[in-house]
Design an enzyme around this catalytic site. Structure first.
Site, short mmCIF file in Angstrom:
data_model
loop_
_atom_site.label_atom_id
_atom_site.label_comp_id
_atom_site.label_asym_id
_atom_site.label_seq_id
_atom_site.Cartn_x
_atom_site.Cartn_y
_atom_site.Cartn_z
CG HIS A 252 61.05 -12.80 3.03
ND1 HIS A 252 61.37 -13.95 3.74
CD2 HIS A 252 59.70 -12.67 3.17
CE1 HIS A 252 60.30 -14.48 4.26
NE2 HIS A 252 59.27 -13.72 3.94
CG ASP A 253 56.51 -11.47 2.06
OD1 ASP A 253 56.86 -12.60 1.68
OD2 ASP A 253 55.94 -11.27 3.15
#
Length: 346
Positions: A252-253
């Site tokens: 998700h980064d």
């Protein structure tokens, strides 16, 4: 002549709650800093007693205790305020799942409506702390020691409970060695190692983070089960010999290109039959919630080039890199474990 107003078709309770919610995190962080939860663990107290112990006026103590109680963190019994199970578990500094470091870090973010509008319009992450976007520092392997260690301890407080929750639910049969990519404090490897005695673990992280990781591993007496390896996951060769690769709150980064790179590198590093495991809060396929995942996705937009993914997006990503047998398992507090396998050699 004045115009008659029609009665609204619904009341404004939801908007009123959202308006007042701006105070909730600061109230929680302030209570933690004041030592409210530690004080009440030693001895439940009335409004007057707590005000005297903390040098707060009766008005301030009343508002603070009422807010914490309404938020589910305190309970009033026979005139005294007591800790609830949630505050006893997550808000006492001496307890293993203490959330204090991440709460304080969140309160330091330059988050405002204006900053959020600017971030949304330019579709670029907000710089904070030392004026840099933190994922830029990660991608360049240029995270300063002090910043890396503070961030790692904050993320440990955010993740350790969910790591223990996952360890009780994940199935690791057939896994002998697991590589925990960008494993931070090592909290997931620690939790998994304590639950799955036959598995060896490697936490791979940037050099300044590894200093903190080794401390946590040593605190749990797991030096013989968990190796800590310095690694730039985008540039360095990944350590060989692992039949499972694990990503927790990592994909998700990053933007789609880097997500694909990480999954492709995991495919190449695994032997035939090896597994990749992804642990994330998933958005619904309709992208309309749930609330925790949606707000986490906004957090990613604000601070990183990434976002929360739907199950469909992860399935497509994994299969596009060659994985098969993709499965989804609800794990802990809204998190899901996604498992996929590299096809066996023919």
């Amino acid at each position: 002549m004045p115009v008659d107003l029609e009665t609204p078709t619904c009341d404004d309770s939801l908007i009123r709650q959202l308006w007042a919610s701006a105070y909730q995190l600061p109230i929680l962080s302030a209570a933690d800093e004041l030592g409210v939860f530690t004080l009440l663990e030693r001895e439940p107290a009335s409004v007057t007693e707590l005000g005297e112990k903390l040098s707060l006026s009766a008005r301030a103590a009343e508002a603070l205790l009422a807010s914490l109680s309404a938020m589910g963190l305190l309970a009033r019994l026979q005139g005294k305020f007591h800790l609830t199970e949630v505050s006893r578990t997550f808000l006492l500094p001496a307890k293993p799942f203490y959330w204090g470091p991440i709460l304080r870090m969140l309160c330091q973010l330059p988050l405002s409506d204006r900053a959020l509008v600017e971030t949304l319009r330019r579709d670029g992450a907000m710089a904070w702390g030392n004026g840099n976007v933190i994922t830029d520092e990660w991608a360049q392997a240029a995270l300063p020691d002090e910043r890396a260690q503070a961030f790692t301890r904050a993320m440990h407080s955010h993740s350790f409970a969910t790591a223990v929750g996952l360890a009780q639910r994940v199935e690791l049969s057939g896994v002998e060695r697991l590589l925990d990519v960008a494993g931070g404090s090592g909290c997931f490897s620690v939790a998994l190692a304590r639950r799955h005695e036959g598995v060896q673990f490697t936490v791979a992280e940037l050099p300044p983070v590894c200093k903190v990781t080794r401390q946590y591993v040593a605190e749990h007496g797991l030096e013989g089960r968990i190796d800590v390896v310095e690694l730039d996951m985008f540039r360095d060769a990944w350590p060989p010999g692992h039949d499972a690769i694990f990503f927790a709150n990592i994909l998700h980064d990053w933007d789609s290109a880097r997500r694909q790179l990480l999954i492709q590198r995991s495919f190449e590093a695994l032997p035939p039959g090896g597994r990749v495991l992804v642990y994330e809060l998933l958005l619904s396929d309709a992208q309309d919630g749930p609330l925790t995942a949606a707000l986490m996705s906004m957090n990613m937009v604000f601070l990183t080039p990434g976002k929360q993914l739907t199950g469909g997006e992860l399935d497509e990503l994994l299969r596009g890199c060659g994985f098969t047998d993709v499965s989804f398992t609800p794990a802990y507090a809204g998190y899901s474990l996604i498992s996929a396998r590299k096809p066996a050699a023919r």
